[in-house]
Design a protein around this motif. Structure first.
Motif, PDB file in Angstrom:
ATOM      1  N   LEU A   1       4.711   2.127  -1.479  1.00  0.00           N
ATOM      2  CA  LEU A   1       4.431   2.204  -0.068  1.00  0.00           C
ATOM      3  C   LEU A   1       2.822   2.546   0.363  1.00  0.00           C
ATOM      4  CD1 LEU A   1       7.906   2.938   1.601  1.00  0.00           C
ATOM      5  CD2 LEU A   1       6.586   0.918   1.401  1.00  0.00           C
ATOM      6  N   GLU A   2       2.621   3.771  -0.513  1.00  0.00           N
ATOM      7  CA  GLU A   2       1.138   4.268  -0.160  1.00  0.00           C
ATOM      8  C   GLU A   2       0.088   3.235  -0.615  1.00  0.00           C
ATOM      9  OE1 GLU A   2       0.134   8.047   0.574  1.00  0.00           O
ATOM     10  OE2 GLU A   2       1.131   6.939   1.791  1.00  0.00           O
ATOM     11  N   GLN A   3       0.449   2.552  -1.580  1.00  0.00           N
ATOM     12  CA  GLN A   3      -0.332   1.616  -2.108  1.00  0.00           C
ATOM     13  C   GLN A   3      -0.569   0.446  -1.231  1.00  0.00           C
ATOM     14  OE1 GLN A   3      -2.731   1.528  -4.284  1.00  0.00           O
ATOM     15  NE2 GLN A   3      -2.440   0.141  -6.228  1.00  0.00           N
ATOM     16  N   PHE A   4       0.507   0.051  -0.455  1.00  0.00           N
ATOM     17  CA  PHE A   4       0.488  -1.266   0.262  1.00  0.00           C
ATOM     18  C   PHE A   4      -0.207  -1.071   1.794  1.00  0.00           C
ATOM     19  CE2 PHE A   4       2.927  -3.069  -2.810  1.00  0.00           C
ATOM     20  CZ  PHE A   4       2.788  -4.553  -2.720  1.00  0.00           C
ATOM     21  N   ASN A   5      -0.736   0.117   1.835  1.00  0.00           N
ATOM     22  CA  ASN A   5      -1.684   0.243   3.116  1.00  0.00           C
ATOM     23  C   ASN A   5      -3.251  -0.465   2.726  1.00  0.00           C
ATOM     24  OD1 ASN A   5      -3.659   1.298   5.040  1.00  0.00           O
ATOM     25  ND2 ASN A   5      -2.266   2.987   5.344  1.00  0.00           N
ATOM     26  N   PRO A   6      -3.506  -1.319   3.314  1.00  0.00           N
ATOM     27  CA  PRO A   6      -4.897  -1.734   3.100  1.00  0.00           C
ATOM     28  C   PRO A   6      -6.086  -0.944   2.819  1.00  0.00           C
ATOM     29  CG  PRO A   6      -4.231  -2.778   5.092  1.00  0.00           C
ATOM     30  CD  PRO A   6      -2.973  -2.080   4.769  1.00  0.00           C
ATOM     31  N   ILE A   7      -6.011   0.153   3.799  1.00  0.00           N
ATOM     32  CA  ILE A   7      -7.128   1.018   3.770  1.00  0.00           C
ATOM     33  C   ILE A   7      -6.996   1.723   2.315  1.00  0.00           C
ATOM     34  CG2 ILE A   7      -7.858   2.988   5.033  1.00  0.00           C
ATOM     35  CD1 ILE A   7      -7.128   1.679   7.423  1.00  0.00           C
ATOM     36  N   PHE A   8      -5.692   2.162   2.161  1.00  0.00           N
ATOM     37  CA  PHE A   8      -5.809   3.184   0.927  1.00  0.00           C
ATOM     38  C   PHE A   8      -6.015   2.024   0.025  1.00  0.00           C
ATOM     39  CE2 PHE A   8      -2.223   6.481   1.989  1.00  0.00           C
ATOM     40  CZ  PHE A   8      -3.128   6.718   2.940  1.00  0.00           C
ATOM     41  N   ALA A   9      -5.789   1.028  -0.179  1.00  0.00           N
ATOM     42  CA  ALA A   9      -5.963   0.106  -1.239  1.00  0.00           C
ATOM     43  C   ALA A   9      -7.627  -0.268  -1.531  1.00  0.00           C
ATOM     44  CB  ALA A   9      -5.229  -1.447  -1.209  1.00  0.00           C
ATOM     45  N   TYR A  10      -8.259  -0.296  -0.372  1.00  0.00           N
ATOM     46  CA  TYR A  10      -9.609  -0.395  -0.302  1.00  0.00           C
ATOM     47  C   TYR A  10     -10.254   0.844  -0.976  1.00  0.00           C
ATOM     48  CZ  TYR A  10     -14.359  -0.245   1.506  1.00  0.00           C
ATOM     49  OH  TYR A  10     -15.723  -0.251   1.766  1.00  0.00           O
ATOM     50  N   THR A  11      -9.964   1.969  -0.582  1.00  0.00           N
ATOM     51  CA  THR A  11     -10.553   3.316  -0.793  1.00  0.00           C
ATOM     52  C   THR A  11     -10.352   3.557  -2.480  1.00  0.00           C
ATOM     53  OG1 THR A  11      -8.712   4.626   0.044  1.00  0.00           O
ATOM     54  CG2 THR A  11     -10.508   4.292   1.405  1.00  0.00           C
ATOM     55  N   ASN A  12      -9.166   3.384  -2.890  1.00  0.00           N
ATOM     56  CA  ASN A  12      -8.643   3.350  -4.184  1.00  0.00           C
ATOM     57  C   ASN A  12      -9.484   2.679  -5.067  1.00  0.00           C
ATOM     58  OD1 ASN A  12      -6.810   5.420  -3.448  1.00  0.00           O
ATOM     59  ND2 ASN A  12      -4.975   3.767  -3.632  1.00  0.00           N
ATOM     60  N   LEU A  13      -9.725   1.243  -4.579  1.00  0.00           N
ATOM     61  CA  LEU A  13     -10.560   0.076  -5.484  1.00  0.00           C
ATOM     62  C   LEU A  13     -11.810   0.769  -5.372  1.00  0.00           C
ATOM     63  CD1 LEU A  13     -10.039  -2.382  -7.150  1.00  0.00           C
ATOM     64  CD2 LEU A  13     -10.311  -3.547  -5.013  1.00  0.00           C
ATOM     65  N   ALA A  14     -12.584   1.095  -4.397  1.00  0.00           N
ATOM     66  CA  ALA A  14     -13.716   1.407  -4.018  1.00  0.00           C
ATOM     67  C   ALA A  14     -14.098   2.652  -4.961  1.00  0.00           C
ATOM     68  CB  ALA A  14     -14.213   1.548  -2.556  1.00  0.00           C
ATOM     69  N   SER A  15     -13.204   3.680  -5.048  1.00  0.00           N
ATOM     70  CA  SER A  15     -13.473   4.817  -5.848  1.00  0.00           C
ATOM     71  C   SER A  15     -13.663   4.619  -7.372  1.00  0.00           C
ATOM     72  CB  SER A  15     -12.530   5.694  -5.620  1.00  0.00           C
ATOM     73  OG  SER A  15     -12.511   6.260  -4.205  1.00  0.00           O
ATOM     74  N   SER A  16     -13.171   3.224  -7.688  1.00  0.00           N
ATOM     75  CA  SER A  16     -12.990   2.754  -9.102  1.00  0.00           C
ATOM     76  C   SER A  16     -14.365   2.521  -9.500  1.00  0.00           C
ATOM     77  CB  SER A  16     -12.032   2.380  -9.647  1.00  0.00           C
ATOM     78  OG  SER A  16     -12.212   0.984  -8.830  1.00  0.00           O
ATOM     79  N   VAL A  17     -15.101   1.823  -8.681  1.00  0.00           N
ATOM     80  CA  VAL A  17     -16.579   1.241  -8.870  1.00  0.00           C
ATOM     81  C   VAL A  17     -17.851   2.132  -8.493  1.00  0.00           C
ATOM     82  CG1 VAL A  17     -15.447  -1.037  -8.725  1.00  0.00           C
ATOM     83  CG2 VAL A  17     -16.465  -0.151  -6.560  1.00  0.00           C
TER      84      VAL A  17
END
Length: 291
Positions: free
Chosen positions: A210-226
């Protein structure tokens, strides 16, 4: 049959580009980038352009969704409200052209906003710090464009699905408030009721999903990886989790090797889902609406 999506998209780009509120938000975003880079250059020693790049995470995740929702929430329902939708559909464009042309045109406006912000960061990074981490910069820009497109899709989908401006505004504002202000209450709250404690660092898998399916969380997690460093999500916190948990991604909180749906790259799938599903629902309802 000839598609008129590009024609509708060009019209929508011009129409959305006349919004003073939208351009005010774009100007605010670019201004915050300029002020932030200048302030960091003046006040922080021994910092690199790569380290400064993650500063963009906060203004982008705050302003991009708002700008995208403003750009999209009146896209279709505004035509219905004014009666111009009957005139538009009396011309060559059909309902498919209208929905997807509006999605493309409004996405282009938000893409310009993101592009201007990253162009400012590119120039200021080179001027103040002497170098630009181009690979990180390009990856971050691509993820941010997808993030903006996600919220445009949400807004255009809602606009196509409802019959009034008030309903469209209520739904898009409600979605934004859920993502930013209510997500923890809606996820950690039930966890507390089920287990008589807030989610620990190694929480149950369903909660991490459920945490992963917040689009804002998804964005920050993905952005942090790049980018270099960590970009934290802009979210209201109610103290239902430990401070350490707030600073960790779902993959980091999973004991052992995280499954694919908890890994950072899955944020792309999450954002595409929040783009595609509202547009599909809105298109389905709009196709069957008696205008």
């Amino acid at each position: 049959m000839t598609s008129h999506i590009p024609t509708v998209a060009r019209k929508e780009f011009d129409d959305a580009g006349r919004s003073k509120l939208l351009w005010t938000l774009i100007g605010l975003l670019v201004g915050l980038v300029a002020i932030g880079y200048t302030a960091i250059w003046y006040t922080v020693d021994d910092v690199t352009a790569a380290e400064v790049l993650n500063f963009l995470g906060l203004p982008l995740q705050v302003i991009i969704p708002v700008a995208a929702l403003i750009a999209g929430y009146m896209a279709v329902v505004g035509e219905r409200r004014s009666g111009s939708i009957k005139l538009l559909l009396g011309l060559p464009p059909n309902r498919t052209d209208v929905v997807f042309g509006k999605l493309l045109g409004r996405t282009a406006v938000v893409g310009v906003a993101v592009g201007l912000a990253f162009l400012a960061s590119l120039v200021l990074g080179a001027v103040f710090f002497g170098s630009v981490p181009f690979a990180d910069w390009l990856g971050f820009a691509a993820v941010s464009v997808l993030f903006g497109t996600t919220f445009v899709g949400l807004a255009v989908g809602v606009s196509a699905a409802v019959s009034s401006r008030g309903k469209s505004m209520a739904v898009v504002v409600g979605c934004y408030m859920v993502f930013v202000a209510l997500w923890e209450l809606l996820t950690a709250g039930p966890y507390y009721l089920l287990y008589d404690e807030g989610p620990p660092i190694e929480a149950e898998t369903w909660y991490l999903v459920l945490e992963q399916f917040n689009p804002i969380f998804a964005y920050t997690n993905l952005a942090s990886s790049v980018v270099e460093g960590t970009i934290y999500p802009f979210q209201f916190q109610y103290g239902l989790q430990s401070p350490e948990a707030y600073q960790m991604t779902p993959a980091e909180r999973f004991p052992g090797d995280a499954p694919f749906y908890l890994q950072d790259w899955f944020g792309v799938v999450v954002m595409l889902a929040w783009l595609a599903v509202p547009v599909a629902i809105g298109y389905y309802r709009f196709k069957r609406t008696d205008l």
